[in-house]
Structures are given as C-alpha cells and as structure tokens.
Design a protein around this motif. Structure first.
Motif, PDB file in Angstrom:
ATOM      1  N   TYR A 133       4.012   1.590  -1.024  1.00  0.00           N
ATOM      2  CA  TYR A 133       4.676   1.719  -2.329  1.00  0.00           C
ATOM      3  C   TYR A 133       3.683   2.219  -3.393  1.00  0.00           C
ATOM      4  N   ALA A 134       2.474   1.626  -3.408  1.00  0.00           N
ATOM      5  CA  ALA A 134       1.488   2.010  -4.424  1.00  0.00           C
ATOM      6  C   ALA A 134       1.093   3.473  -4.247  1.00  0.00           C
ATOM      7  N   LEU A 135       0.903   3.901  -2.991  1.00  0.00           N
ATOM      8  CA  LEU A 135       0.504   5.292  -2.748  1.00  0.00           C
ATOM      9  C   LEU A 135       1.585   6.263  -3.205  1.00  0.00           C
ATOM     10  N   LEU A 184       0.833  -1.210   0.000  1.00  0.00           N
ATOM     11  CA  LEU A 184       0.000   0.000   0.000  1.00  0.00           C
ATOM     12  C   LEU A 184       0.866   1.258   0.000  1.00  0.00           C
TER      13      LEU A 184
END
Lengths: 300, 300
Positions: A201-203, A199
């Motif tokens: 990393y994705a954000l 989460l």
C-alpha cells in the motif's frame, strides 16, 4: 457420521463463515446451522444456497439455543461481537463453545478478558489461513480449507473439551490444525501478511502521488504487478487489521525499516559485498519457501 | 527485406542479445551477425542454434568490421565495454552505430562522456523492458520483444540517422519504442523495478534472520509468495543495478521510507481515516494499473 453438535450459530455469513458452514454440513458435523448477521439479504441467500438451514435477526434468541458459536465477522466487529455475546450468555447462564476466524487474536483475547476478567474456558480463538479474491456467501466453497492451515491459540484457562471440539471442527473441513500462542500468532501474521500489505500500500500510494506517476505505471511490468497485487486488497479490512494488530504491525514495520536502512547504507557506500550478502540470503530463503509452498500445493 | 546493415556485432550473447539476434535474423535486418563474449561455450551454442552466424574472441578485429554494435552484457560490464570500445574505435577511425540493452542509462552516459568528452553522436542508449525467469542464449526467443516497450534515451549530440537506425532495429522486433531523457528513465525504472526489488530483498532477509523465521515461512501464503517473488532474482544482477543506478535508487528508497513512516504514524495513533485514505488511493491506482496491464497483454 452422527452430528457432534446440535445447533451451530454462525455470526456473519461471508466467504469464511459460509465455507465453514458448507464443509460442516457436507460432513454432518452439526444437526442444524443458523446464521445471524446485519445483512438479511446475505442470510436469505445463504438459506437459498443451502449454506445454512435458517437465519435469525434476533441474536439474543439465537444465543439461548446455540451449542456452538462461530464468530465469522470482520476483525474489529469480532471484538464487538464478543463484548456483546459474552455478557449475554453469562446472563443466560449458558456456556456454549465459541470460536472465531479473525486475522488477529490479541485484540479478541483482550476484549474477552475485559468482559469476563479472564479468558472464558469455552472461548477458543482460531484463524484459518485461507481466503480468496472473492468475498461474500456467494463465493463460499465447501473445499476452501482443504490442505490449508488453521491456527488455534488455546489459552491455559480453556476447557480441553472445548479445544478438542474446535480442533475437530476444523479437521472435518480438511484443514491442518496447528496450535500457537496468541502473541506468536499475531507476530507471525504481522510478518507474513500484515507487513507486506502495509509495504505494498505504501509503495503504490507513494508512486501514485509522484509527479512521474503516469510514466511509472506505464513502464511497470510483471514483477511490479506481482509485488503490488496485495495493494488491491480491501482497504476497510486492512485498516481494521492494522488497528487490531497495532503493536505487532508497528514492531514488524520497525524491524523492516531497520533492514531497509542498512541496505540503503550499503547502496550509498557502494558496498558490493554487503548487498550481495543480503540479496543472496534473501534469494536462498525465498527459493526454499517457494519449494515448500510447491510441495504443499501438490497436496491440494 | 533488403538488409539494412551488413555486419552486426553483439557483445554478450545471453537472453536479451540472443533474442535480439534471432528477431533481426528472422526479419533479415542484417546480412550477418557476429557474437563476441567471454564465454566461448555460449557463443558456440549460439552458432549451433542459428542465433548468430559466427563468433570471435578477438574484439579488436570485430570492431574493425562492425557496422552496428549492440552491447548486451550485464549492466556494469556494459560501462566497462564502452570504456574499452570507444577509444579503440576512435583509434580505428570508425564510428559504427552503437546501442545497448542495460537496465540503467546514466552510468553508461557518464562512462561515454568520460571517454569521449561528450556523448558520441553514434552512441544511442536503449533499454528493452522485457525479460524472462530463464537466462542465457538457450532461453532466447525470436518473439521476446513483441508488444514490449523499448525505451531509447537519445542525446542532443546524437546523429539523427543513428537514432533512426536503433529505432528501426527495435521496431523490427515487434517492440514499441518510446523516447525518454536519461534521468527520467533511471528514475522511472528505480521506482517500478529497482525499488521493489530492494524492498522484497530487505523483507525476506529481515524475516529469514528473525528468531521466528521457521514459523514465518511455514504460515506464509499466496499473497506473500507473489509479494516476494522478485526476491528470487539474480543477486549479482541486482547488486550491479543498485550500484549503476545508485542515486535514483537512494532517492526512491527515501521517498518510500517517508511514505512508510507516515503510514506507521497513522497506525500508531490508530488514525483510521488516514489509513483508509492511503489504502484506498493505493487500491485505486493498483486496480487501474492492473486494467492497463491486462489491456496491454491482450495485444500479445
């Protein structure tokens, strides 16, 4: 104390392997500790620092005399290492106790079963829940595991004496040893560690690619800093963990995405009650967790 | 310095309103500061602490003499407050400069336009990016805004002198004032603050409802603690922000969800390169952000 083990072999001398060696040496658990790895400089440094007694670049020779083997390489290398040492030990007719420190257990179990047809009685998988922002043998510390949890995932096939030896090894370092099933370990770690990393990393990647990224990072404050801290973790390590724990990671991403979709729907229909319920339940759970963690850290 | 303003009226005397009053009093920006709110105990405490000079429970009377009004109530109450004071000031034939401190600007702009047909020239919306884990006037501090950012969102309709007064007011507190468009403000705050809160709440709530929740929280460590810290925030405040900034929050949730879906697909097909790219880009952006934040905090 009298040494429990004559020769311990550590495969991979980084932060975790080095800290384990230091703790065991300090308590005299092994008569001698031999290091093996692909970076000779780390092994040399390990000897200089007194972390290990000696090192070798000849794995086959080391396997012939090890009484206890700790696989302390990165996650995916640990599976390759088992695929390499299990057949070789069988050829040598030897069965020293083997354990590991990797973040995922299911892929190692699968690798071992693929090699041997079943879990070898002498292979006891384990995972110390400890780390540091630093890495490498230079950062290793004798007290890294004190009051930290170590999860063992003993198999039905395991020799009880092998399990006991691995348990004793970790208790000697000051850790609290807990048993779990392999699947439970991988699911719990996926939820508490692997998913939050995905989460974060994705954000950060989504925001970095936004046309407003300059303003976004310019106006971000303390909450954002804490929330995204784990996005500064080692990308190679986390790629390997995502591959090694693929199924559990996918399952937790799906569970989280369903929860986020339900919260999104509540925001969209301006459902104040549904939002307040979610936020209040989460706050209660988080506050309780914080108290638990505080109580635990007071023991440190 | 000679007072710039005779009577300042603060609507809502909490951490932000109280800290602003303290900072302005310390620098002599106003001759007197009057508090208004629905909790008389807070207002009384504000007088005792010397945060404000006096308070009133009669809003209409206070509007008749205020030269500067700061709306320092929670987000949704701020919109209601504008809906209440703008018509009343029109009846009184008065147009003191009005500003606010709320986390969302679009809903206030819409409320003001709905009241007045256009943005009133004397209403300058603003948002100090500062806070504390504590709340209430007791926690207010003269230096809360020092080296923090304050975003103003001046409208084309604004009287330039009103904008200058609000800018001066914040600069006197030691803050760095930056102008943005209302939509940009709400999009940037949605990305850096509102979205992370939604993600942290959704994650902790999903885990708390999991059948494995006991083990999950038992084995969670420092990374999880930092990642979920904001899930301990005030549920009512965040429900209000989600409602007030609904469209921008939905847009950032969708942007994030698309990024997470793409990462999920990479994990599913074990696409090591795609994962490594995402994680490395995120780490680079996060490391750069950390350096920026460090440089900024050294100025504190």
């Amino acid at each position: 104390m009298a040494a429990r083990i004559d020769t311990m072999l550590i495969l991979g001398l980084g932060l975790i392997g080095g800290s384990l060696a230091r703790a065991l040496k300090a308590r005299g658990f092994c008569r001698r500790i031999v290091g093996y790895g692909h970076r000779e400089a780390s092994l040399q440094r390990g000897v200089e620092l007194g972390v290990i007694d000696s090192y070798t670049l000849d794995l086959d020779a080391a396997l012939a005399e090890a009484d206890l083997i700790v696989v302390a390489t990165p996650t995916l290398v640990a599976a390759q290492m088992l695929e390499r040492i299990l057949p070789r030990l069988a050829e040598l007719g030897r069965a020293p106790v083997i354990t590991d420190v990797a973040s995922v257990k299911g892929n190692l179990q699968r690798a071992a079963i693929a090699c041997c047809g079943a879990m070898p009685p002498n292979l006891v998988l384990g995972h110390p829940i400890a780390g540091s922002e630093k890495s490498g043998v230079e950062a290793s510390r004798e007290d890294l595991f004190v009051n930290h949890r170590v999860i063992l995932t003993p198999a039905a096939e395991n020799d009880p004496q092998a399990v006991q030896l691995v348990r004793d090894l970790w208790e000697v370092t000051g850790a609290e040893v807990v048993d779990m099933a392999v699947d439970d370990h991988d699911a719990v770690l996926a939820a508490t560690s692997h998913l939050p990393h995905m989460l974060a990393y994705a954000l950060v990647d989504a925001l970095a690619q936004s046309p407003m990224s300059t303003d976004i990072f310019r106006f971000a404050a303390g909450g954002f800093r804490d929330f995204t801290r784990i996005a500064s973790s080692d990308p190679v390590m986390w790629r390997d963990i995502a591959i090694a724990n693929r199924d559990a990671v996918l399952a937790t991403i799906d569970q989280f995405s369903a929860q986020l979709a339900s919260l999104r729907a509540a925001v969209e229909r301006e459902d104040a009650d549904a939002m307040l319920q979610t936020f209040s339940r989460a706050k209660a759970a988080r506050d309780e967790f914080a108290l638990m963690l505080e109580a635990r850290s007071r023991k440190d």
